[in-house]
Design a protein around this motif. Structure first.
Motif, PDB file in Angstrom:
ATOM      1  N   ALA A 105      -6.225   3.093 -10.994  1.00 38.14           N
ATOM      2  CA  ALA A 105      -5.654   3.655  -9.762  1.00 38.14           C
ATOM      3  C   ALA A 105      -5.597   2.596  -8.663  1.00 38.14           C
ATOM      4  O   ALA A 105      -4.592   2.459  -7.967  1.00 38.14           O
ATOM      5  N   VAL A 106      -6.678   1.831  -8.508  1.00 37.92           N
ATOM      6  CA  VAL A 106      -6.694   0.781  -7.469  1.00 37.92           C
ATOM      7  C   VAL A 106      -5.609  -0.255  -7.773  1.00 37.92           C
ATOM      8  O   VAL A 106      -4.862  -0.670  -6.881  1.00 37.92           O
ATOM      9  N   ARG A 107      -5.511  -0.650  -9.043  1.00 38.61           N
ATOM     10  CA  ARG A 107      -4.509  -1.662  -9.422  1.00 38.61           C
ATOM     11  C   ARG A 107      -3.088  -1.147  -9.146  1.00 38.61           C
ATOM     12  O   ARG A 107      -2.271  -1.838  -8.563  1.00 38.61           O
ATOM     13  N   HIS A 108      -2.836   0.101  -9.546  1.00 42.20           N
ATOM     14  CA  HIS A 108      -1.466   0.640  -9.402  1.00 42.20           C
ATOM     15  C   HIS A 108      -1.111   0.895  -7.933  1.00 42.20           C
ATOM     16  O   HIS A 108      -0.011   0.555  -7.483  1.00 42.20           O
ATOM     17  N   CYS A 109      -2.055   1.499  -7.205  1.00 47.32           N
ATOM     18  CA  CYS A 109      -1.784   1.743  -5.771  1.00 47.32           C
ATOM     19  C   CYS A 109      -1.699   0.407  -5.040  1.00 47.32           C
ATOM     20  O   CYS A 109      -0.873   0.233  -4.131  1.00 47.32           O
ATOM     21  N   GLY A 110      -2.545  -0.537  -5.452  1.00 49.48           N
ATOM     22  CA  GLY A 110      -2.534  -1.868  -4.840  1.00 49.48           C
ATOM     23  C   GLY A 110      -1.193  -2.555  -4.999  1.00 49.48           C
ATOM     24  O   GLY A 110      -0.744  -3.279  -4.110  1.00 49.48           O
ATOM     25  N   ARG A 111      -0.510  -2.318  -6.103  1.00 43.50           N
ATOM     26  CA  ARG A 111       0.837  -2.915  -6.283  1.00 43.50           C
ATOM     27  C   ARG A 111       1.813  -2.368  -5.243  1.00 43.50           C
ATOM     28  O   ARG A 111       2.662  -3.086  -4.736  1.00 43.50           O
ATOM     29  N   CYS A 112       1.688  -1.070  -4.945  1.00 47.58           N
ATOM     30  CA  CYS A 112       2.602  -0.484  -3.936  1.00 47.58           C
ATOM     31  C   CYS A 112       2.317  -1.086  -2.562  1.00 47.58           C
ATOM     32  O   CYS A 112       3.234  -1.266  -1.758  1.00 47.58           O
TER      33      CYS A 112
END
Ligand code: KIV
Length: 292
Positions: A105-112
């Protein structure tokens, strides 16, 4: 200049949105999916531009929101954030991008945030998403919650249906809203729930609520760009949508006039074309006549 390059002084921050409650002016949120929709929303004074996963339906023509991918969301966020100066830009995290573990979740939200230039993310779900909301907030990613009708759960819910109509379901919604707040969400979307339940949630939580199909007592309201502007007039709209324009008709008429002008030879006119300088034109014509 984009928000990626600089954080303009007039920009509405996450704490500024959070502090609209109690008593501040109502929050106005609009979905936006690209540079022009974001620019129009920004210029009209929207406080928050949500890059909704509704893009699956209104942009991609899909039957639901479940097929939107993370790469697509990052791409749309980057277009919207380039147009936003004052409005807060929020990425609506696609299905399965925050369900498979806290680090994912951190990785994916961090991409946004990093690639898409957004200031916050939105996740669907209340109590069952509390752990991931908490983890994201601890990792400096602000989270907007979303309870009620959560379109990523349509198969579990049995369709796009009003939620919280029984006493038990209404209580669960209040508990979900509290759980999102306690986990650290700065704001909460309430979708398709009875106005009385939305009023109770709004009175109970200290963070602003933003309603869609949740009645007038929320701290703000959101509509989908294409619904508000009437771009798809043939669509059967839910009762909570108010159309503020019939731009689908206007666009179709404009394209139809263009088509007629092309077919009838009225477009382009001489004034809409480029021309040779007078002397060059004369020589060009002489040459053409000499060597037909
Ligand atoms: O995807 C979306 O556009 C949304 C709003 C309707 C809240 O989630």
């Amino acid at each position: 200049m984009s928000k990626i390059a600089a954080f303009p002084p007039e920009a509405l921050s996450v704490p500024a949105v959070r502090s609209r409650k109690p008593g501040g002016p109502k929050l106005v949120m609009l979905t936006a999916y690209d540079f022009p929709s974001a620019k129009l929303g920004e210029e009209a004074g929207a406080d928050i531009l949500l890059v909704g996963d509704s893009l699956g339906m209104v942009i991609q023509g899909q039957p639901d929101t479940l097929r939107v991918t993370l790469d697509q969301m990052v791409y749309h966020c980057s277009m919207v954030s380039r147009a936003a100066r004052r409005a807060l830009v929020v990425a609506d995290m696609p299905f399965l991008t925050y369900h498979t573990g806290l680090d994912d979740a951190v990785r994916h939200c961090g991409r946004c945030v990093q690639e898409g230039g957004v200031q916050a993310v939105k996740l669907e779900g209340g109590a069952k998403r509390a752990a991931v909301i908490r983890h994201l907030v601890q990792n400096e990613i602000p989270v907007m919650g979303h309870v009620g009708l959560t379109p990523q759960s349509i198969h579990a819910l049995g369709g796009f249906k009003v939620q919280g109509r029984t006493l038990e379901a209404a209580r669960q919604l209040v508990a979900d809203a509290r759980a999102a707040e306690e986990a650290g969400a700065f704001c909460l979307v309430l979708e398709c729930i009875p106005a009385e339940v939305a009023a109770e949630i709004t009175a109970t939580v200290s963070i602003p609520t933003i309603g869609i199909g949740a009645g007038p007592h929320c701290d703000g309201q959101v509509l989908v760009f294409h619904d508000l502007l009437g771009l798809y007039e043939d669509a059967r709209l839910p009762r909570f949508v108010r159309r503020y324009g019939t731009f689908g008709t206007q666009m179709r008429e404009a394209i139809g006039r263009f088509r007629e002008d092309v077919v009838e030879g009225r477009f382009p006119s001489s004034g809409e074309a480029f021309h040779l300088p007078e002397e060059t034109s004369r020589l060009f014509e002489e040459e053409r006549r000499a060597h037909p």
